[in-house]
Motif scaffolding. Structure first.
Motif, PDB file in Angstrom:
ATOM      1  N   UNK A  18      38.366  70.362  23.873  1.00 47.20           N
ATOM      2  CA  UNK A  18      37.093  70.017  23.234  1.00 47.20           C
ATOM      3  C   UNK A  18      36.337  71.250  22.744  1.00 47.20           C
ATOM      4  N   UNK A  19      36.614  72.395  23.346  1.00 48.54           N
ATOM      5  CA  UNK A  19      35.986  73.650  22.917  1.00 48.54           C
ATOM      6  C   UNK A  19      36.756  74.311  21.771  1.00 48.54           C
ATOM      7  N   UNK A  20      37.881  73.702  21.391  1.00 48.97           N
ATOM      8  CA  UNK A  20      38.644  74.228  20.274  1.00 48.97           C
ATOM      9  C   UNK A  20      39.859  75.042  20.641  1.00 48.97           C
ATOM     10  N   UNK A  21      40.208  75.075  21.929  1.00 56.06           N
ATOM     11  CA  UNK A  21      41.399  75.810  22.339  1.00 56.06           C
ATOM     12  C   UNK A  21      42.645  74.998  21.999  1.00 56.06           C
ATOM     13  N   UNK A  22      43.613  75.634  21.383  1.00 58.22           N
ATOM     14  CA  UNK A  22      44.903  74.996  21.124  1.00 58.22           C
ATOM     15  C   UNK A  22      45.811  75.297  22.315  1.00 58.22           C
ATOM     16  N   UNK A  23      46.429  74.245  22.874  1.00 56.13           N
ATOM     17  CA  UNK A  23      47.094  74.389  24.169  1.00 56.13           C
ATOM     18  C   UNK A  23      48.555  73.973  24.102  1.00 56.13           C
ATOM     19  N   UNK A  24      49.423  74.918  24.395  1.00 56.32           N
ATOM     20  CA  UNK A  24      50.813  74.621  24.679  1.00 56.32           C
ATOM     21  C   UNK A  24      50.986  74.660  26.189  1.00 56.32           C
ATOM     22  N   UNK A  25      51.832  73.806  26.714  1.00 61.79           N
ATOM     23  CA  UNK A  25      51.958  73.656  28.163  1.00 61.79           C
ATOM     24  C   UNK A  25      53.423  73.655  28.568  1.00 61.79           C
ATOM     25  N   UNK A  26      53.747  74.447  29.580  1.00 61.61           N
ATOM     26  CA  UNK A  26      55.078  74.436  30.191  1.00 61.61           C
ATOM     27  C   UNK A  26      54.907  74.139  31.671  1.00 61.61           C
ATOM     28  N   UNK A  27      55.673  73.178  32.177  1.00 64.43           N
ATOM     29  CA  UNK A  27      55.567  72.772  33.577  1.00 64.43           C
ATOM     30  C   UNK A  27      56.916  72.991  34.255  1.00 64.43           C
ATOM     31  N   UNK A  28      56.891  73.625  35.397  1.00 62.78           N
ATOM     32  CA  UNK A  28      58.122  73.814  36.161  1.00 62.78           C
ATOM     33  C   UNK A  28      58.620  72.497  36.737  1.00 62.78           C
ATOM     34  N   UNK A  29      59.755  72.542  37.405  1.00 62.88           N
ATOM     35  CA  UNK A  29      60.337  71.327  37.968  1.00 62.88           C
ATOM     36  C   UNK A  29      60.554  71.374  39.460  1.00 62.88           C
ATOM     37  N   UNK A  30      59.983  72.397  40.122  1.00 59.24           N
ATOM     38  CA  UNK A  30      60.279  72.624  41.536  1.00 59.24           C
ATOM     39  C   UNK A  30      59.809  71.537  42.472  1.00 59.24           C
ATOM     40  N   UNK A  31      58.911  70.657  42.032  1.00 55.47           N
ATOM     41  CA  UNK A  31      58.487  69.541  42.887  1.00 55.47           C
ATOM     42  C   UNK A  31      59.569  68.469  42.981  1.00 55.47           C
ATOM     43  N   UNK A  32      60.560  68.527  42.102  1.00 57.80           N
ATOM     44  CA  UNK A  32      61.698  67.612  42.170  1.00 57.80           C
ATOM     45  C   UNK A  32      62.994  68.344  42.498  1.00 57.80           C
ATOM     46  N   UNK A  33      63.224  69.471  41.827  1.00 60.65           N
ATOM     47  CA  UNK A  33      64.514  70.142  41.985  1.00 60.65           C
ATOM     48  C   UNK A  33      64.415  71.570  41.474  1.00 60.65           C
ATOM     49  N   UNK A  34      64.919  72.505  42.261  1.00 66.57           N
ATOM     50  CA  UNK A  34      65.061  73.893  41.829  1.00 66.57           C
ATOM     51  C   UNK A  34      66.550  74.222  41.859  1.00 66.57           C
ATOM     52  N   UNK A  35      67.113  74.496  40.685  1.00 59.57           N
ATOM     53  CA  UNK A  35      68.549  74.683  40.584  1.00 59.57           C
ATOM     54  C   UNK A  35      69.096  75.740  41.520  1.00 59.57           C
ATOM     55  N   UNK A  36      68.457  76.922  41.545  1.00 58.69           N
ATOM     56  CA  UNK A  36      68.966  78.022  42.366  1.00 58.69           C
ATOM     57  C   UNK A  36      68.800  77.710  43.844  1.00 58.69           C
ATOM     58  N   UNK A  37      67.639  77.187  44.219  1.00 56.12           N
ATOM     59  CA  UNK A  37      67.343  76.940  45.636  1.00 56.12           C
ATOM     60  C   UNK A  37      68.038  75.692  46.153  1.00 56.12           C
ATOM     61  N   UNK A  38      67.871  74.574  45.457  1.00 50.03           N
ATOM     62  CA  UNK A  38      68.393  73.299  45.959  1.00 50.03           C
ATOM     63  C   UNK A  38      69.898  73.163  45.746  1.00 50.03           C
ATOM     64  N   UNK A  39      70.395  73.714  44.626  1.00 41.62           N
ATOM     65  CA  UNK A  39      71.829  73.651  44.383  1.00 41.62           C
ATOM     66  C   UNK A  39      72.574  74.684  45.200  1.00 41.62           C
ATOM     67  N   UNK A  40      72.004  75.906  45.251  1.00 41.49           N
ATOM     68  CA  UNK A  40      72.579  77.026  46.011  1.00 41.49           C
ATOM     69  C   UNK A  40      74.095  77.087  45.810  1.00 41.49           C
ATOM     70  N   UNK A  41      74.846  77.159  46.907  1.00 39.55           N
ATOM     71  CA  UNK A  41      76.307  77.243  46.801  1.00 39.55           C
ATOM     72  C   UNK A  41      76.963  75.872  46.855  1.00 39.55           C
ATOM     73  N   UNK A  42      76.140  74.832  46.768  1.00 36.15           N
ATOM     74  CA  UNK A  42      76.685  73.476  46.924  1.00 36.15           C
ATOM     75  C   UNK A  42      77.157  72.872  45.606  1.00 36.15           C
ATOM     76  N   UNK A  43      76.798  73.495  44.482  1.00 36.45           N
ATOM     77  CA  UNK A  43      77.231  72.987  43.186  1.00 36.45           C
ATOM     78  C   UNK A  43      77.264  74.115  42.166  1.00 36.45           C
ATOM     79  N   UNK A  44      77.910  73.875  41.049  1.00 38.72           N
ATOM     80  CA  UNK A  44      78.025  74.874  40.001  1.00 38.72           C
ATOM     81  C   UNK A  44      76.643  75.174  39.423  1.00 38.72           C
TER      82      UNK A  44
END
Length: 238
Positions: free
Chosen positions: A43-69
Protein backbone atom coordinates in the motif's frame (compact mmCIF):
# COMPACT_ATOMS: atom_id res chain seq x y z
CA UNK A 1 3.06 8.18 6.02
CA UNK A 2 6.49 6.54 6.41
CA UNK A 3 9.02 7.16 3.67
CA UNK A 4 10.10 4.14 1.68
CA UNK A 5 13.83 3.56 1.15
CA UNK A 6 13.61 0.44 -1.02
CA UNK A 7 11.08 0.70 -3.86
CA UNK A 8 11.49 -2.90 -5.03
CA UNK A 9 12.50 -5.66 -2.63
CA UNK A 10 13.06 -9.39 -2.68
CA UNK A 11 11.86 -10.78 0.64
CA UNK A 12 13.16 -14.21 1.67
CA UNK A 13 11.29 -16.01 4.44
CA UNK A 14 12.36 -19.36 5.85
CA UNK A 15 9.82 -22.18 5.75
CA UNK A 16 10.48 -22.90 9.41
CA UNK A 17 9.33 -19.37 10.29
CA UNK A 18 5.90 -20.12 8.79
CA UNK A 19 5.56 -23.19 11.00
CA UNK A 20 5.53 -21.18 14.24
CA UNK A 21 6.07 -23.03 17.48
CA UNK A 22 5.05 -26.36 15.92
CA UNK A 23 8.22 -26.26 13.75
CA UNK A 24 6.42 -28.30 11.07
CA UNK A 25 3.59 -27.53 8.69
CA UNK A 26 1.88 -24.13 8.50
CA UNK A 27 0.85 -21.77 11.28
CA UNK A 28 -1.75 -19.48 9.72
CA UNK A 29 -1.54 -17.04 12.60
CA UNK A 30 2.07 -16.42 11.59
CA UNK A 31 1.23 -16.38 7.88
CA UNK A 32 -1.59 -13.88 8.35
CA UNK A 33 0.60 -11.55 10.40
CA UNK A 34 3.23 -11.63 7.65
CA UNK A 35 0.59 -11.00 4.98
CA UNK A 36 -0.74 -7.99 6.88
CA UNK A 37 2.71 -6.39 6.83
CA UNK A 38 3.24 -7.25 3.17
CA UNK A 39 -0.05 -5.47 2.44
CA UNK A 40 1.17 -2.42 4.36
CA UNK A 41 4.34 -2.37 2.28
CA UNK A 42 2.37 -2.81 -0.94
CA UNK A 43 0.00 0.00 0.00
CA UNK A 44 3.00 2.30 0.48
CA UNK A 45 4.16 1.53 -3.05
CA UNK A 46 6.78 -1.13 -2.39
CA UNK A 47 7.07 -3.74 -5.13
CA UNK A 48 7.55 -7.13 -3.50
CA UNK A 49 9.06 -10.34 -4.75
CA UNK A 50 8.90 -13.19 -2.26
CA UNK A 51 10.89 -16.41 -1.86
CA UNK A 52 9.85 -18.93 0.80
CA UNK A 53 11.95 -21.84 1.97
CA UNK A 54 10.55 -25.34 2.38
CA UNK A 55 12.11 -26.47 5.65
CA UNK A 56 8.76 -26.68 7.46
CA UNK A 57 7.96 -29.65 5.21
CA UNK A 58 11.25 -31.01 3.92
CA UNK A 59 14.93 -30.10 3.78
CA UNK A 60 16.72 -32.12 1.13
CA UNK A 61 20.17 -32.12 2.74
CA UNK A 62 18.94 -32.65 6.31
CA UNK A 63 15.92 -34.92 5.86
CA UNK A 64 17.24 -36.90 2.90
CA UNK A 65 20.82 -37.09 4.22
CA UNK A 66 22.36 -40.44 3.21
CA UNK A 67 18.97 -42.10 2.89
CA UNK A 68 18.31 -41.02 -0.70
CA UNK A 69 20.01 -39.57 -3.75
CA UNK A 70 20.74 -35.85 -3.26
CA UNK A 71 19.03 -34.65 -6.43
CA UNK A 72 15.83 -36.47 -5.46
CA UNK A 73 15.92 -35.00 -1.98
CA UNK A 74 16.41 -31.51 -3.41
CA UNK A 75 13.51 -32.05 -5.83
CA UNK A 76 11.28 -32.76 -2.83
CA UNK A 77 12.56 -29.57 -1.22
CA UNK A 78 11.57 -27.59 -4.32
CA UNK A 79 8.07 -29.05 -4.12
CA UNK A 80 7.89 -28.01 -0.46
CA UNK A 81 8.56 -24.41 -1.48
CA UNK A 82 5.73 -24.62 -4.02
CA UNK A 83 3.30 -25.76 -1.30
CA UNK A 84 4.35 -22.85 0.90
CA UNK A 85 4.06 -20.41 -1.99
CA UNK A 86 0.52 -21.52 -2.83
CA UNK A 87 -0.50 -21.21 0.84
CA UNK A 88 0.94 -17.69 1.17
CA UNK A 89 -0.55 -16.58 -2.16
CA UNK A 90 -3.96 -17.75 -0.94
CA UNK A 91 -3.50 -15.86 2.34
CA UNK A 92 -2.41 -12.70 0.52
CA UNK A 93 -5.49 -12.83 -1.68
CA UNK A 94 -7.64 -13.09 1.46
CA UNK A 95 -5.94 -9.90 2.67
CA UNK A 96 -6.83 -8.12 -0.54
CA UNK A 97 -3.37 -8.44 -2.12
CA UNK A 98 -3.12 -9.71 -5.69
CA UNK A 99 -0.40 -12.40 -5.77
CA UNK A 100 1.12 -14.62 -8.43
CA UNK A 101 3.20 -17.78 -7.98
CA UNK A 102 5.95 -18.25 -10.56
CA UNK A 103 7.86 -21.53 -10.49
CA UNK A 104 11.32 -22.40 -11.74
CA UNK A 105 9.98 -25.73 -13.08
CA UNK A 106 6.85 -26.08 -15.18
CA UNK A 107 3.71 -27.12 -13.29
CA UNK A 108 0.98 -25.15 -15.04
CA UNK A 109 -1.85 -26.76 -13.09
CA UNK A 110 -0.67 -24.95 -9.96
CA UNK A 111 1.39 -21.92 -10.98
CA UNK A 112 2.90 -20.00 -13.87
CA UNK A 113 6.34 -20.70 -15.27
CA UNK A 114 8.92 -18.07 -14.31
CA UNK A 115 10.32 -15.61 -16.80
CA UNK A 116 12.03 -12.40 -15.80
CA UNK A 117 9.79 -10.25 -18.02
CA UNK A 118 6.57 -11.74 -16.63
CA UNK A 119 7.77 -11.15 -13.07
CA UNK A 120 8.72 -7.56 -13.90
CA UNK A 121 5.31 -6.91 -15.45
CA UNK A 122 3.45 -8.27 -12.44
CA UNK A 123 5.60 -6.25 -10.03
CA UNK A 124 4.94 -3.05 -11.98
CA UNK A 125 1.22 -3.84 -11.80
CA UNK A 126 1.44 -3.91 -8.00
CA UNK A 127 1.14 -7.66 -7.61
CA UNK A 128 3.22 -9.62 -5.10
CA UNK A 129 5.26 -12.17 -7.02
CA UNK A 130 6.15 -15.38 -5.19
CA UNK A 131 9.08 -17.26 -6.70
CA UNK A 132 8.83 -21.00 -6.02
CA UNK A 133 10.95 -24.11 -6.64
CA UNK A 134 14.26 -22.39 -5.97
CA UNK A 135 16.48 -22.14 -9.04
CA UNK A 136 14.92 -25.29 -10.49
CA UNK A 137 18.17 -27.17 -9.92
CA UNK A 138 19.49 -29.45 -7.16
CA UNK A 139 22.46 -28.42 -5.00
CA UNK A 140 21.25 -24.81 -4.75
CA UNK A 141 19.57 -23.45 -1.63
CA UNK A 142 16.56 -21.16 -1.50
CA UNK A 143 18.94 -18.44 -0.28
CA UNK A 144 20.73 -18.71 -3.60
CA UNK A 145 17.37 -18.76 -5.38
CA UNK A 146 16.38 -15.59 -3.52
CA UNK A 147 19.56 -13.72 -4.51
CA UNK A 148 19.23 -14.93 -8.10
CA UNK A 149 15.65 -13.69 -8.38
CA UNK A 150 16.57 -10.46 -6.60
CA UNK A 151 19.30 -9.80 -9.15
CA UNK A 152 17.02 -10.71 -12.06
CA UNK A 153 14.21 -8.36 -11.01
CA UNK A 154 16.77 -5.63 -10.17
CA UNK A 155 15.63 -5.34 -6.57
CA UNK A 156 16.95 -2.45 -4.49
CA UNK A 157 17.69 -4.86 -1.63
CA UNK A 158 17.19 -8.44 -0.53
CA UNK A 159 15.54 -8.80 2.86
CA UNK A 160 16.41 -12.05 4.63
CA UNK A 161 13.79 -12.63 7.35
CA UNK A 162 15.10 -15.41 9.55
CA UNK A 163 14.76 -16.91 13.02
CA UNK A 164 17.84 -14.95 14.22
CA UNK A 165 17.93 -11.15 14.52
CA UNK A 166 21.05 -10.67 12.43
CA UNK A 167 24.46 -12.10 11.64
CA UNK A 168 26.60 -13.19 14.60
CA UNK A 169 30.24 -14.12 15.06
CA UNK A 170 29.01 -17.61 16.05
CA UNK A 171 25.71 -19.39 16.56
CA UNK A 172 24.06 -17.38 19.39
CA UNK A 173 21.98 -20.43 20.35
CA UNK A 174 25.17 -22.34 21.08
CA UNK A 175 27.75 -19.69 22.01
CA UNK A 176 26.57 -17.09 24.57
CA UNK A 177 29.59 -14.92 23.77
CA UNK A 178 28.58 -14.56 20.10
CA UNK A 179 28.61 -10.94 18.92
CA UNK A 180 26.00 -9.47 16.57
CA UNK A 181 27.20 -7.31 13.69
CA UNK A 182 25.33 -4.20 12.56
CA UNK A 183 27.06 -4.15 9.17
CA UNK A 184 29.49 -6.30 7.20
CA UNK A 185 31.04 -6.49 3.76
CA UNK A 186 30.63 -9.53 1.54
CA UNK A 187 34.35 -10.23 1.91
CA UNK A 188 34.08 -10.20 5.71
CA UNK A 189 31.17 -12.66 5.68
CA UNK A 190 32.99 -15.01 3.34
CA UNK A 191 36.39 -14.73 5.02
CA UNK A 192 34.96 -15.38 8.50
CA UNK A 193 32.66 -18.17 7.26
CA UNK A 194 29.70 -16.45 8.93
CA UNK A 195 26.39 -18.27 8.63
CA UNK A 196 24.38 -15.51 6.96
CA UNK A 197 23.56 -17.42 3.78
CA UNK A 198 25.33 -20.20 1.95
CA UNK A 199 28.54 -19.27 0.15
CA UNK A 200 27.00 -19.39 -3.32
CA UNK A 201 24.27 -16.91 -2.38
CA UNK A 202 26.72 -14.50 -0.77
CA UNK A 203 29.13 -14.68 -3.72
CA UNK A 204 26.28 -14.01 -6.16
CA UNK A 205 25.22 -10.99 -4.10
CA UNK A 206 28.81 -9.72 -4.04
CA UNK A 207 29.30 -10.15 -7.79
CA UNK A 208 26.14 -8.13 -8.42
CA UNK A 209 26.57 -5.58 -5.61
CA UNK A 210 23.22 -6.57 -4.14
CA UNK A 211 22.51 -5.25 -0.65
CA UNK A 212 21.47 -7.96 1.84
CA UNK A 213 19.69 -7.21 5.11
CA UNK A 214 19.33 -10.06 7.61
CA UNK A 215 16.83 -9.62 10.45
CA UNK A 216 14.36 -11.52 12.62
CA UNK A 217 10.84 -12.34 11.44
CA UNK A 218 9.66 -12.79 15.03
CA UNK A 219 8.10 -9.33 14.73
CA UNK A 220 6.75 -9.18 11.14
CA UNK A 221 6.65 -5.37 11.37
CA UNK A 222 10.42 -5.58 10.93
CA UNK A 223 9.75 -6.10 7.21
CA UNK A 224 8.13 -2.66 6.97
CA UNK A 225 10.78 -1.07 9.17
CA UNK A 226 13.58 -2.36 6.96
CA UNK A 227 11.77 -1.27 3.78
CA UNK A 228 11.61 2.22 5.29
CA UNK A 229 15.35 2.21 5.99
CA UNK A 230 15.31 1.62 9.73
CA UNK A 231 18.56 0.07 10.97
CA UNK A 232 17.52 -3.43 12.04
CA UNK A 233 19.53 -6.63 11.94
CA UNK A 234 22.71 -6.78 9.85
CA UNK A 235 23.32 -5.09 6.51
CA UNK A 236 25.79 -6.65 4.07
CA UNK A 237 27.20 -4.45 1.30
CA UNK A 238 30.49 -3.78 -0.48
Amino acid sequence: MPEIKYKRILLKISGEALAGDAHRGLDFTVINSVCQVIRQCRDLGVQIGLVIGGGNFWRGVKDGADKMQRSHGDAMGMLATVMNSIAVADALERHGVDARVLTAVEMNKFAEYFTRDLADRYLNEGKVVIFAAGTGNPYFSTDTGAVLRGVEIEADAILMAKNVDGIYSADPNVDPTAVKFDSLTYDEVLARHLKATDTTAMTLAMDNRMTLICFALKDPQNILRVACGEKIGTTVTE
